[in-house]
Design a protein around this motif. Structure first.
Motif, PDB file in Angstrom:
ATOM      1  N   ASP A  58       0.745  -1.387  -0.169  1.00 52.76           N
ATOM      2  CA  ASP A  58      -0.025  -0.061  -0.161  1.00 52.76           C
ATOM      3  C   ASP A  58       0.893   1.328   0.015  1.00 52.76           C
ATOM      4  OD1 ASP A  58       1.067   0.131   2.715  1.00 52.76           O
ATOM      5  OD2 ASP A  58      -0.700  -0.113   3.655  1.00 52.76           O
ATOM      6  N   GLY A  59       2.193   1.049  -0.066  1.00 51.32           N
ATOM      7  CA  GLY A  59       3.189   2.169  -0.053  1.00 51.32           C
ATOM      8  C   GLY A  59       3.670   2.783   1.284  1.00 51.32           C
ATOM      9  N   ASN A  60       3.032   2.138   2.268  1.00 56.08           N
ATOM     10  CA  ASN A  60       3.541   2.569   3.558  1.00 56.08           C
ATOM     11  C   ASN A  60       4.930   2.011   4.083  1.00 56.08           C
ATOM     12  OD1 ASN A  60       1.268   4.073   4.231  1.00 56.08           O
ATOM     13  ND2 ASN A  60       0.154   2.172   4.977  1.00 56.08           N
ATOM     14  N   ARG A  61       5.682   2.994   4.653  1.00 61.90           N
ATOM     15  CA  ARG A  61       6.847   2.359   5.181  1.00 61.90           C
ATOM     16  C   ARG A  61       6.986   1.819   6.532  1.00 61.90           C
ATOM     17  NH1 ARG A  61      12.732   5.567   4.415  1.00 61.90           N
ATOM     18  NH2 ARG A  61      13.885   4.714   6.292  1.00 61.90           N
ATOM     19  N   LEU A  62       7.442   0.487   6.781  1.00 61.09           N
ATOM     20  CA  LEU A  62       7.043  -0.196   7.856  1.00 61.09           C
ATOM     21  C   LEU A  62       8.673  -0.680   8.393  1.00 61.09           C
ATOM     22  CD1 LEU A  62       4.298  -2.562   7.068  1.00 61.09           C
ATOM     23  CD2 LEU A  62       4.248  -0.632   8.156  1.00 61.09           C
ATOM     24  N   THR A  63       8.789   0.009   9.602  1.00 63.18           N
ATOM     25  CA  THR A  63      10.074  -0.349  10.203  1.00 63.18           C
ATOM     26  C   THR A  63      10.235  -1.487  11.249  1.00 63.18           C
ATOM     27  OG1 THR A  63      10.664   2.219   9.851  1.00 63.18           O
ATOM     28  CG2 THR A  63      11.981   0.742  11.540  1.00 63.18           C
ATOM     29  N   TYR A  64      11.256  -2.202  11.404  1.00 62.30           N
ATOM     30  CA  TYR A  64      11.402  -3.450  12.197  1.00 62.30           C
ATOM     31  C   TYR A  64      12.728  -3.143  12.823  1.00 62.30           C
ATOM     32  CZ  TYR A  64       7.411  -5.213   9.534  1.00 62.30           C
ATOM     33  OH  TYR A  64       6.180  -5.417   8.821  1.00 62.30           O
ATOM     34  N   ALA A  65      12.595  -2.682  14.016  1.00 66.22           N
ATOM     35  CA  ALA A  65      14.156  -2.293  14.809  1.00 66.22           C
ATOM     36  C   ALA A  65      14.382  -3.625  15.721  1.00 66.22           C
ATOM     37  CB  ALA A  65      13.824  -1.259  15.650  1.00 66.22           C
ATOM     38  N   ASN A  66      15.659  -3.929  15.511  1.00 67.96           N
ATOM     39  CA  ASN A  66      16.293  -4.999  16.187  1.00 67.96           C
ATOM     40  C   ASN A  66      15.556  -6.304  16.135  1.00 67.96           C
ATOM     41  OD1 ASN A  66      18.547  -3.366  17.164  1.00 67.96           O
ATOM     42  ND2 ASN A  66      16.783  -2.333  18.400  1.00 67.96           N
ATOM     43  N   GLU A  67      14.978  -6.550  15.186  1.00 70.25           N
ATOM     44  CA  GLU A  67      14.182  -7.829  14.819  1.00 70.25           C
ATOM     45  C   GLU A  67      15.044  -9.048  14.109  1.00 70.25           C
ATOM     46  OE1 GLU A  67      10.144  -8.017  13.840  1.00 70.25           O
ATOM     47  OE2 GLU A  67       9.697  -6.346  14.928  1.00 70.25           O
ATOM     48  N   LEU A  68      16.114  -8.765  13.546  1.00 66.47           N
ATOM     49  CA  LEU A  68      16.891  -9.668  12.752  1.00 66.47           C
ATOM     50  C   LEU A  68      18.162 -10.088  13.702  1.00 66.47           C
ATOM     51  CD1 LEU A  68      16.429  -8.078   9.223  1.00 66.47           C
ATOM     52  CD2 LEU A  68      15.211 -10.159  10.132  1.00 66.47           C
ATOM     53  N   LEU A  69      18.367 -11.432  13.649  1.00 67.34           N
ATOM     54  CA  LEU A  69      19.605 -11.934  13.921  1.00 67.34           C
ATOM     55  C   LEU A  69      20.787 -11.822  12.870  1.00 67.34           C
ATOM     56  CD1 LEU A  69      18.901 -15.019  15.810  1.00 67.34           C
ATOM     57  CD2 LEU A  69      19.496 -12.992  16.962  1.00 67.34           C
ATOM     58  N   GLY A  70      22.012 -11.625  13.029  1.00 62.42           N
ATOM     59  CA  GLY A  70      23.078 -11.582  12.122  1.00 62.42           C
ATOM     60  C   GLY A  70      23.181 -12.756  11.246  1.00 62.42           C
ATOM     61  N   SER A  71      22.561 -13.764  11.642  1.00 66.80           N
ATOM     62  CA  SER A  71      22.459 -15.006  10.738  1.00 66.80           C
ATOM     63  C   SER A  71      21.285 -15.112   9.848  1.00 66.80           C
ATOM     64  CB  SER A  71      22.736 -16.469  11.827  1.00 66.80           C
ATOM     65  OG  SER A  71      21.598 -16.349  12.693  1.00 66.80           O
ATOM     66  N   GLU A  72      20.456 -14.431   9.985  1.00 67.69           N
ATOM     67  CA  GLU A  72      19.133 -14.457   9.388  1.00 67.69           C
ATOM     68  C   GLU A  72      19.089 -13.187   7.974  1.00 67.69           C
ATOM     69  OE1 GLU A  72      15.887 -15.270  12.604  1.00 67.69           O
ATOM     70  OE2 GLU A  72      16.660 -13.184  12.364  1.00 67.69           O
ATOM     71  N   THR A  73      18.534 -13.672   7.093  1.00 72.38           N
ATOM     72  CA  THR A  73      18.106 -12.546   6.091  1.00 72.38           C
ATOM     73  C   THR A  73      16.740 -12.135   6.209  1.00 72.38           C
ATOM     74  OG1 THR A  73      17.336 -14.243   4.433  1.00 72.38           O
ATOM     75  CG2 THR A  73      19.945 -14.049   4.450  1.00 72.38           C
ATOM     76  N   ALA A  74      16.587 -10.886   5.843  1.00 69.37           N
ATOM     77  CA  ALA A  74      15.564 -10.185   5.730  1.00 69.37           C
ATOM     78  C   ALA A  74      14.617 -10.963   4.627  1.00 69.37           C
ATOM     79  CB  ALA A  74      15.566  -8.565   5.374  1.00 69.37           C
ATOM     80  N   LEU A  75      15.460 -11.125   3.582  1.00 67.62           N
ATOM     81  CA  LEU A  75      14.785 -11.740   2.260  1.00 67.62           C
ATOM     82  C   LEU A  75      13.998 -13.031   2.753  1.00 67.62           C
ATOM     83  CD1 LEU A  75      14.113 -11.435  -0.670  1.00 67.62           C
ATOM     84  CD2 LEU A  75      16.235 -13.244  -1.126  1.00 67.62           C
ATOM     85  N   PHE A  76      14.416 -13.791   3.705  1.00 65.42           N
ATOM     86  CA  PHE A  76      13.693 -15.041   4.183  1.00 65.42           C
ATOM     87  C   PHE A  76      12.639 -14.684   5.158  1.00 65.42           C
ATOM     88  CE2 PHE A  76      13.404 -18.863   7.062  1.00 65.42           C
ATOM     89  CZ  PHE A  76      12.723 -19.884   5.961  1.00 65.42           C
ATOM     90  N   ALA A  77      13.065 -13.670   6.182  1.00 62.16           N
ATOM     91  CA  ALA A  77      12.348 -13.463   7.532  1.00 62.16           C
ATOM     92  C   ALA A  77      11.080 -13.005   6.985  1.00 62.16           C
ATOM     93  CB  ALA A  77      13.204 -12.460   8.421  1.00 62.16           C
ATOM     94  N   PHE A  78      10.912 -12.171   6.209  1.00 67.63           N
ATOM     95  CA  PHE A  78       9.626 -11.326   5.713  1.00 67.63           C
ATOM     96  C   PHE A  78       8.867 -12.185   4.650  1.00 67.63           C
ATOM     97  CE2 PHE A  78      12.347  -8.001   7.571  1.00 67.63           C
ATOM     98  CZ  PHE A  78      11.635  -7.427   8.718  1.00 67.63           C
ATOM     99  N   ARG A  79       7.871 -12.811   4.897  1.00 62.96           N
ATOM    100  CA  ARG A  79       7.526 -13.920   3.995  1.00 62.96           C
ATOM    101  C   ARG A  79       6.021 -13.655   3.784  1.00 62.96           C
ATOM    102  NH1 ARG A  79       9.636 -19.601   6.281  1.00 62.96           N
ATOM    103  NH2 ARG A  79       9.897 -18.300   8.025  1.00 62.96           N
ATOM    104  N   ASP A  80       5.589 -12.396   4.009  1.00 62.92           N
ATOM    105  CA  ASP A  80       4.081 -11.949   3.846  1.00 62.92           C
ATOM    106  C   ASP A  80       4.160 -11.633   2.283  1.00 62.92           C
ATOM    107  OD1 ASP A  80       1.666 -10.979   3.873  1.00 62.92           O
ATOM    108  OD2 ASP A  80       1.716 -10.213   5.819  1.00 62.92           O
ATOM    109  N   GLY A  81       3.842 -12.443   1.407  1.00 62.97           N
ATOM    110  CA  GLY A  81       3.620 -11.915   0.048  1.00 62.97           C
ATOM    111  C   GLY A  81       2.608 -10.916  -0.432  1.00 62.97           C
TER     112      GLY A  81
END
Length: 371
Positions: free
Chosen positions: A144-167
């Motif tokens: 919808d164009g909104n910018r959503l911020t996720y602070a301190n939610e990812l581990l260094g061993s994770e990728t955002a590409l895999f973590a955010f799987r809401d198509g």
């Protein structure tokens, strides 16, 4: 929805590759002697794919750790990062991996960490950032164009590409993840006595060959029983092995293959076939399956093949390029010549300039001189 094609890649600081930016077409053939780093091109793409599964840092650890995959030549002072990126249609995805900063990163000593990720939409000359990740935090632009911020939610061993799987909320992230996940890499099929290729497959509809070829018989059976048309497969077998017929049987819960040679009174099952014949059949399964992946990478597919099989293999590859993109690294100039004649390939020569892997005619900014 069809997946977008891979149009270019960038590799920075990976093993013998200092920096490469090159275009990708329907058929990409790279020729080089042993030790020039041609396999590192293949490995870099395979490593990039692991970002889609959230396993890129684990894959680096399994290769020996971050120091074993970083640029091996002289380095400037300061942190060195491995960076990989791919352009997929009008989307580009980039990821950077580095070492933890003591007292700053929540990580084990010398653990490879995802430092940055970025997803960009290219619309003409304009670029729109859809995702940016820095350390443990990320922001994403929703549908919808909104910018959503996720602070301190990812581990260094994770990728955002895999973590955010809401198509539904992040459709472009989903497209890139599915595109990378669909790639297939085939390298040195095992053909020894314990090889899965020599055993029957489970009788399950199988659209694409597994990386180890374990479901080869099921892939062939899917063409005969589900598609109901395996003429191209049988023609290709006749082309490679004149007078020989491939037999595919489905009995009970298993699928099996065999080769029937001229002037012999029985067919030879998979466990009886020569290493070269079995390896060639596996390549046919990879390139002629019911549904080809969006991108296929082959590392020295000519290995262990008789020279007479190179031209037929080139013809199979030419046919596959009508349905997918194919990436080949080889040390065989003869095989490359067959790909020129049969598939219209333009082989690129890989060489070493000092410690650095380079591609003849490739410009620093990407693209080849003759283009």
């Amino acid at each position: 929805m069809s997946l977008p094609p891979l149009t270019s890649i960038e590799i920075d600081n990976y093993r013998s590759i200092r920096r490469l930016h090159l275009p990708v077409g329907a058929l990409n053939v790279f020729v080089g002697r042993n030790g020039t780093g041609k396999t590192n091109l293949y490995r870099a793409l395979s490593l990039l794919q692991q970002a889609a599964f959230g396993r890129i840092t684990r894959a680096i650890a399994e290769e020996g750790g971050i120091e074993s995959v970083l640029w091996a030549g002289d380095r400037r002072r300061g942190p060195v990062r491995l960076a990989l990126s791919a352009r997929l249609g009008d989307l580009s995805y980039a990821i950077a991996i580095g070492l933890p900063v003591k007292g700053s990163d929540a990580a084990l000593p010398l653990e490879p960490l995802v430092k940055e990720e970025k997803l960009v939409l290219h619309t003409g000359k304009r670029q729109v950032a859809l995702m940016e990740r820095s350390g443990p935090s990320a922001w994403l632009r929703a549908a919808d164009g909104n910018r959503l911020t996720y602070a301190n939610e990812l581990l260094g061993s994770e990728t955002a590409l895999f973590a955010f799987r809401d198509g539904a909320r992040f459709p472009e992230v989903d497209i890139v993840r599915r595109s990378l996940a669909d790639w297939r890499f085939y390298h040195a099929f095992r053909t020894d006595e314990a090889s899965a290729l020599r055993r029957p497959s489970l009788a399950l509809t199988t659209s694409t060959l597994a990386s180890d070829g374990a479901d080869l018989a099921a892939v062939f059976a899917t063409l005969t029983e589900v598609r109901g048309d395996a003429r191209d497969l049988f023609t290709a077998v006749e082309d490679a092995f004149p007078g020989t017929r491939l037999e595919i049987a489905v009995e009970s819960a298993q699928a099996e293959i065999a080769m029937r040679y001229p002037d012999l009174h029985r067919a030879f099952a998979a466990h009886e076939l020569s290493d070269g014949t079995l390896g060639y059949l596996a390549l046919m399964g990879a390139l002629m399956s019911y549904r080809l992946p969006a991108f296929i990478a082959l590392n020295e597919p000519e290995a262990s093949l008789h020279p007479d099989l190179l031209a037929p293999l080139a013809r199979v590859i030419a046919k596959a390029c009508e349905r997918t993109q194919v990436w080949i690294v080889t040390h065989s100039r003869a095989f490359a010549d067959h790909l020129v004649r049969e598939a219209g390939a333009v082989p690129r020569t890989i060489f070493k300039d000092g410690a650095e892997t380079w591609i003849e005619g490739l410009r620093i900014t990407g693209g080849f001189a003759e283009d």
